[in-house]
Design a protein around this motif. Sequence first.
Motif: not given
Length: 432
Positions: A357-363, A368-370, A387-388
């Motif tokens: 039950w784990r999920h990560l989504s980075l943009q 730069v992590l926005v 960071l954001v």
Amino acid sequence: MHHVILGAGPAGVIAAETLRRQAPDDRITLVGDEREAPYSRMAIPYLLMGNIGEEGTLLRKGARHYSDLRIEAVQAKAIQLDTKAKQVTLDNGQSLAFDTLLIATGSNPVSAPIPGMDLPGVESCWTLADARAIQARAAKGARVLQMGAGFIGCIILEALAARGVALTVVEMGDRMVPRMMGPAAGGMIKQWVEAKGVAVFTGTRVESITQGKDKTLDVKLSNGKTLNVDLVISATGVKPAIGFLEKTGVKCLQGVLTDEHMQSNVPGIYAAGDCAEAFDKVSGTTVVSAIQPNAAEQARVAALNMALQNRPGKRAVLRGVTQINVLDTLGLISTSFGNWQGVSGGQHAELTDAPAWRHLSLQFQDDVLVGCNSVGWTEHVGVMRGLVEGQVKLGGWKDELLKDPTQLVPAYLACAQAQGHWSGADDARRRA
Ligand SMILES: Cc1cc2nc3c(=O)[nH]c(=O)nc-3n(C[C@H](O)[C@H](O)[C@H](O)COP(=O)(O)OP(=O)(O)OC[C@H]3O[C@@H](n4cnc5c(N)ncnc54)[C@H](O)[C@@H]3O)c2cc1C
């Protein structure tokens, strides 16, 4: 100086108290249209769960809190504003002349245009009065249908589940929390909730509600089903309570448009909280960010500047309104920060561990992590926010994160500290 504050929610109360500290001799009037002493809407789920009584929802304890601070409380609704004459008209016939005005009227639930929304037993979950109506019908075992599975909807869902009702959630988006989570995250939350015994229909609309037998309601869905229930809760969104500002010259987009000092286009008239549209540093646009920490900070900034109106002094500045949502849905923690949908020309990394039950989504935009989404990965919450919000330049660490999004903590330690973001980001880590 006479400072008038419209709306006695968290934004209004914090503004009034800040003004009293800054301007001990000024007159302060706090106008609120609810019958209750000022309370916090975000405490309502705890009331429904039975964790607190109604007194636990109050923003300030003690009957004399406001009078001791010489804050004049008026129970009435603002219905008109004359910006030239600097006067507000209330629905009790009273007119208030002001030197500065704060619009802190929050937002109102939006009712879907569906037949039957006005029937007894169809309730919003926005006010203490709504909570009382829900308590009356949502006894253990009662059949409850909730329309909407957004951020507030998921919070209400948690409270209803704790009451032991038989719950069905109907969401017209293709997933849960569609305005906060991408498909993988929203889908995972749906599976989790279903595994806990809640029926969830996504991509489905309520088409009509009709009176059934014995005070029950028949709810017709777009998937062909009709459900007989004891209570329908409408959680399909809210919109700023700013109707009375039409044709007043106060510029509004979705909410009252403010500058970095929380002042509107009319000098001396400010806005804060759910009804305000403030500048968001991360997205570079103005947003209505309807969460209580933002309401509190905006109110503080507005009040500091109201106290200084027509007086010399440095103006307070809002540091931004990063979109932050942290949600606990029946024990599954999910988060959404900043531009979680990504930006054009940006890069994206995603990792899903479904059995855990784990999920990560980075943009990313450049290095730069926005924005980001997470489900189940609580150890990263503080650094994602840091960071954001800090718009930290990741340099070579961006490529590391594209390869392995779980490297957020080392990336944060290496980059944020080196760029002097340490104290702010670390503070964010502690607060999150
Ligand atoms: C069930 C629920 C759960 C929530 N959970 C969370 C959470 O976990 N975390 C979080 O950050 N936020 C949460 N929120 C959102 C949070 O409650 C709001 O962001 C916060 O209340 C905003 O404060 P405000 O003072 O801007 O507006 P409000 O709290 O809405 O207060 C505005 C007040 O102004 C009054 N008013 C409106 N129009 C007028 C008028 N014309 N004249 C006079 N008075 C007027 C309103 O009746 C109201 O009393 C939740 C909300 C709900 C309903």
